[in-house]
Write a protein that holds these residues in place. Structure first.
Motif, mmCIF file in Angstrom:
data_model
loop_
_atom_site.group_PDB
_atom_site.id
_atom_site.type_symbol
_atom_site.label_atom_id
_atom_site.label_comp_id
_atom_site.label_asym_id
_atom_site.label_seq_id
_atom_site.Cartn_x
_atom_site.Cartn_y
_atom_site.Cartn_z
ATOM 1 N N ALA A 1 0.846 -1.189 0.000
ATOM 2 C CA ALA A 1 0.000 0.000 0.000
ATOM 3 C C ALA A 1 0.887 1.247 0.000
ATOM 4 C CB ALA A 1 -0.911 -0.005 1.223
ATOM 5 N N GLY A 2 0.318 2.345 -0.455
ATOM 6 C CA GLY A 2 1.050 3.616 -0.472
ATOM 7 C C GLY A 2 0.277 4.674 0.297
ATOM 8 N N VAL A 3 0.970 5.720 0.663
ATOM 9 C CA VAL A 3 0.353 6.808 1.421
ATOM 10 C C VAL A 3 0.722 8.135 0.772
ATOM 11 C CG1 VAL A 3 0.238 8.003 3.642
ATOM 12 C CG2 VAL A 3 0.420 5.507 3.578
ATOM 13 N N GLN A 4 -0.270 8.972 0.588
ATOM 14 C CA GLN A 4 -0.050 10.324 0.086
ATOM 15 C C GLN A 4 -0.463 11.312 1.172
ATOM 16 O OE1 GLN A 4 -2.109 11.235 -3.542
ATOM 17 N NE2 GLN A 4 -1.230 13.285 -3.709
ATOM 18 N N GLN B 1 -3.942 10.101 2.559
ATOM 19 C CA GLN B 1 -4.720 9.245 1.670
ATOM 20 C C GLN B 1 -3.962 7.943 1.461
ATOM 21 O OE1 GLN B 1 -7.811 10.133 0.678
ATOM 22 N NE2 GLN B 1 -7.507 12.015 1.888
ATOM 23 N N CYS B 2 -4.596 6.857 1.828
ATOM 24 C CA CYS B 2 -3.968 5.542 1.715
ATOM 25 C C CYS B 2 -4.347 4.914 0.373
ATOM 26 C CB CYS B 2 -4.413 4.657 2.880
ATOM 27 S SG CYS B 2 -3.469 3.134 3.043
ATOM 28 N N ARG B 3 -3.355 4.585 -0.439
ATOM 29 C CA ARG B 3 -3.597 3.938 -1.737
ATOM 30 C C ARG B 3 -3.453 2.428 -1.544
ATOM 31 N NH1 ARG B 3 0.065 7.953 -3.099
ATOM 32 N NH2 ARG B 3 1.669 6.365 -3.440
ATOM 33 N N LEU B 4 -4.565 1.765 -1.604
ATOM 34 C CA LEU B 4 -4.582 0.324 -1.359
ATOM 35 C C LEU B 4 -4.525 -0.431 -2.684
ATOM 36 C CD1 LEU B 4 -7.367 0.249 1.367
ATOM 37 C CD2 LEU B 4 -4.899 0.091 1.721
ATOM 38 N N PRO B 5 -3.713 -1.484 -2.762
ATOM 39 C CA PRO B 5 -3.674 -2.291 -3.993
ATOM 40 C C PRO B 5 -4.957 -3.102 -4.150
ATOM 41 C CG PRO B 5 -2.353 -3.301 -2.269
ATOM 42 C CD PRO B 5 -2.805 -1.986 -1.730
ATOM 43 N N ARG C 1 -8.168 -3.838 5.540
ATOM 44 C CA ARG C 1 -7.934 -2.619 4.770
ATOM 45 C C ARG C 1 -8.398 -1.389 5.565
ATOM 46 N NH1 ARG C 1 -7.253 -4.189 -0.826
ATOM 47 N NH2 ARG C 1 -8.122 -2.257 -1.661
ATOM 48 N N GLU D 1 -6.025 1.782 6.920
ATOM 49 C CA GLU D 1 -6.332 3.197 6.697
ATOM 50 C C GLU D 1 -6.420 3.961 8.021
ATOM 51 O OE1 GLU D 1 -8.904 3.166 2.537
ATOM 52 O OE2 GLU D 1 -9.915 2.682 4.420
#
Length: 212
Positions: free
Chosen positions: A83-86, A102-106, A125, A129
């Motif tokens: 996962a990524g975080v912005q 903002q959490c970018r979930l695969p 998930r 978050e």
């Protein structure tokens, strides 16, 4: 009165004015940071509670799905990408801090299994978050708390050391100037008294002494 003494007095008076103004600005900054920190502390408490609740639910449903589907299905349901975080950055009195991450979930892989396994993936998930939100507000709280402590230290240094030192220095200069002014006033008065005494004495006649 000494010109150097007057210049020193003006210089110290300006520095004292600057120090007092700086103390007022630091006091204002301290209050703003304290208010913002209090707001973040409330948010951090709510975020921590949300994350802990979701983490407990995730752990509970993971045990349930493992019991129903086996650990192999649970591992297969895990995304292959991280996962990524912005982060969006806020600011208070020049102090940047993270907020509203903002959490970018695969994408979740398609795997067979029970509804418990599907719900386990969902709640994990959500817990992730919530954990990201808690981490961001906790980091913001730490940054503002550090700046608040530094501001209080600077304010105490200005109010307890810098301003008193300048006040004492200014007092010494004023005393020296007062002493010089008094000395000059006395000198002028003595000179005036000597001049007035000499003016009141009769002038000595010159020439030869007459014969009676």
């Amino acid at each position: 009165m000494s010109a150097m003494g007057r210049a020193a007095r003006v210089r110290v008076e300006r520095r004292l004015t600057t120090a007092r103004h700086g103390a007022r600005l630091l006091d204002r900054k301290q209050h703003i940071l304290a208010d913002e920190l209090e707001r973040l502390q409330l948010r951090a408490e709510l975020a921590r509670s949300e994350w802990e609740d979701l983490a407990r639910d995730a752990a509970l449903w993971l045990r349930r799905s493992a019991a129903l589907d086996g650990s192999g299905h649970a591992e297969a349901a895990a995304p292959s990408e991280p996962a990524g975080v912005q982060l969006r950055w806020g600011s208070a009195m020049g102090v940047p801090y993270p907020e509203d991450p903002q959490c970018r979930l695969p994408a979740a892989p398609q795997t067979g299994g029970s509804s418990a396994l599907a719900y386990t993936a969902v709640v994990h998930r959500e817990a992730l978050e919530a954990g990201v939100r808690y981490a961001a507000v906790q980091r913001a709280e730490l940054l503002l708390a550090a700046e608040l402590a530094a501001t209080r230290t600077r304010q105490r240094a200005v109010e307890n050391r810098w301003i008193p030192r300048l006040e004492n220095e200014l007092l010494d200069i004023r005393r020296q100037l007062d002493a010089q002014e008094l000395e000059e006033s006395l000198r002028l008065r003595w000179a005036a008294d000597r001049n007035s005494g000499n003016a009141g004495r009769p002038a000595q006649a010159s020439g030869t002494k007459g014969v009676s």
